[in-house]
Design a protein around this motif. Sequence first.
Motif, short mmCIF file in Angstrom:
data_model
loop_
_atom_site.label_atom_id
_atom_site.label_comp_id
_atom_site.label_asym_id
_atom_site.label_seq_id
_atom_site.Cartn_x
_atom_site.Cartn_y
_atom_site.Cartn_z
N LYS A 90 -3.20 3.05 -0.43
CA LYS A 90 -2.98 2.42 -1.73
C LYS A 90 -3.60 1.02 -1.83
CE LYS A 90 1.10 4.39 -3.77
NZ LYS A 90 0.72 4.20 -5.13
N GLY A 91 -4.12 0.51 -0.71
CA GLY A 91 -4.74 -0.81 -0.72
C GLY A 91 -3.72 -1.93 -0.88
N LEU A 92 -2.54 -1.73 -0.33
CA LEU A 92 -1.47 -2.72 -0.42
C LEU A 92 -1.53 -3.68 0.77
CD1 LEU A 92 1.42 -0.25 -1.34
CD2 LEU A 92 0.23 -1.80 -2.89
N PRO A 93 -1.09 -4.92 0.59
CA PRO A 93 -1.08 -5.85 1.72
C PRO A 93 -0.07 -5.41 2.78
CG PRO A 93 -0.05 -6.84 -0.23
CD PRO A 93 -0.60 -5.52 -0.66
N SER A 94 -0.33 -5.77 4.01
CA SER A 94 0.54 -5.35 5.10
C SER A 94 1.97 -5.87 4.95
CB SER A 94 -0.03 -5.79 6.45
OG SER A 94 -0.12 -7.20 6.50
N SER A 95 2.14 -6.94 4.22
CA SER A 95 3.48 -7.52 4.03
C SER A 95 4.26 -6.85 2.89
CB SER A 95 3.37 -9.02 3.76
OG SER A 95 2.60 -9.23 2.57
N TYR A 96 3.63 -5.92 2.18
CA TYR A 96 4.28 -5.27 1.02
C TYR A 96 5.45 -4.41 1.50
CZ TYR A 96 4.73 -2.80 -3.40
OH TYR A 96 5.21 -2.28 -4.58
N PRO A 97 6.65 -4.65 0.97
CA PRO A 97 7.84 -3.90 1.42
C PRO A 97 8.01 -2.58 0.64
CG PRO A 97 8.50 -5.63 -0.08
CD PRO A 97 7.00 -5.72 0.06
N CYS A 98 7.37 -1.51 1.10
CA CYS A 98 7.42 -0.25 0.34
C CYS A 98 8.50 0.71 0.81
CB CYS A 98 6.05 0.44 0.39
SG CYS A 98 5.53 0.92 2.03
N THR A 99 9.08 0.49 1.97
CA THR A 99 9.99 1.49 2.54
C THR A 99 11.26 1.74 1.74
OG1 THR A 99 10.96 -0.17 4.01
CG2 THR A 99 9.16 1.17 4.90
N ASN A 100 11.66 0.83 0.87
CA ASN A 100 12.87 1.04 0.07
C ASN A 100 12.57 1.50 -1.35
OD1 ASN A 100 14.71 0.37 2.09
ND2 ASN A 100 14.46 -1.81 1.68
N LEU A 101 11.32 1.82 -1.64
CA LEU A 101 10.95 2.25 -2.98
C LEU A 101 11.09 3.77 -3.11
CD1 LEU A 101 7.83 -0.02 -3.45
CD2 LEU A 101 10.14 -0.39 -4.31
N ALA A 102 11.47 4.22 -4.30
CA ALA A 102 11.72 5.65 -4.53
C ALA A 102 10.48 6.50 -4.26
CB ALA A 102 12.22 5.87 -5.96
N TRP A 103 9.30 6.05 -4.70
CA TRP A 103 8.10 6.87 -4.50
C TRP A 103 7.78 7.01 -3.02
CZ3 TRP A 103 4.23 4.47 -1.92
CH2 TRP A 103 4.13 3.09 -2.00
N PHE A 104 8.07 5.96 -2.23
CA PHE A 104 7.83 6.03 -0.78
C PHE A 104 8.78 7.03 -0.15
CE2 PHE A 104 8.57 4.77 3.61
CZ PHE A 104 7.27 4.68 4.09
N ARG A 105 10.05 6.98 -0.55
CA ARG A 105 11.03 7.95 -0.03
C ARG A 105 10.65 9.38 -0.41
NH1 ARG A 105 14.62 3.84 -1.86
NH2 ARG A 105 15.20 5.13 -3.62
N ASP A 106 10.09 9.56 -1.60
CA ASP A 106 9.63 10.89 -2.02
C ASP A 106 8.51 11.40 -1.11
OD1 ASP A 106 11.43 10.84 -4.15
OD2 ASP A 106 9.90 10.38 -5.66
N VAL A 107 7.58 10.52 -0.77
CA VAL A 107 6.47 10.91 0.10
C VAL A 107 6.99 11.27 1.49
CG1 VAL A 107 4.39 10.08 1.28
CG2 VAL A 107 4.72 9.61 -1.13
N VAL A 108 7.92 10.48 2.00
CA VAL A 108 8.50 10.76 3.32
C VAL A 108 9.25 12.09 3.29
CG1 VAL A 108 10.24 10.01 5.01
CG2 VAL A 108 8.64 8.34 4.04
#
Length: 84
Positions: A41-59
């Motif tokens: 997604k081209g996000l910075p390494s510090s971006y906190p994505c693990t608590n986002l709904a779309w991330f949980r959907d992918v997991v």
Amino acid sequence: MIKIIEQSTTEREKETRKLFQAIKPYLDEGMIYSKAVKKVKGLPSSYPCTNLAWFRDVVEYGESKGYSYKKYSGKAGRKKKRLV
């Protein structure tokens, strides 16, 4: 100004499958979910994505395909330290 984005369940599932297919080669190389998603997604390494709904959907989708989060989270094999 507030921008409202509406997405159907079918569209969201399609987006989830597409993102998983994009990160799958990185998972196969041993990269963890969060790092693979940020790379794709081209996000910075510090971006906190693990608590986002779309991330949980992918997991969740990835786990249904045999890519367990425990194995691909960077936490597998870690032992908790005991406090004395």
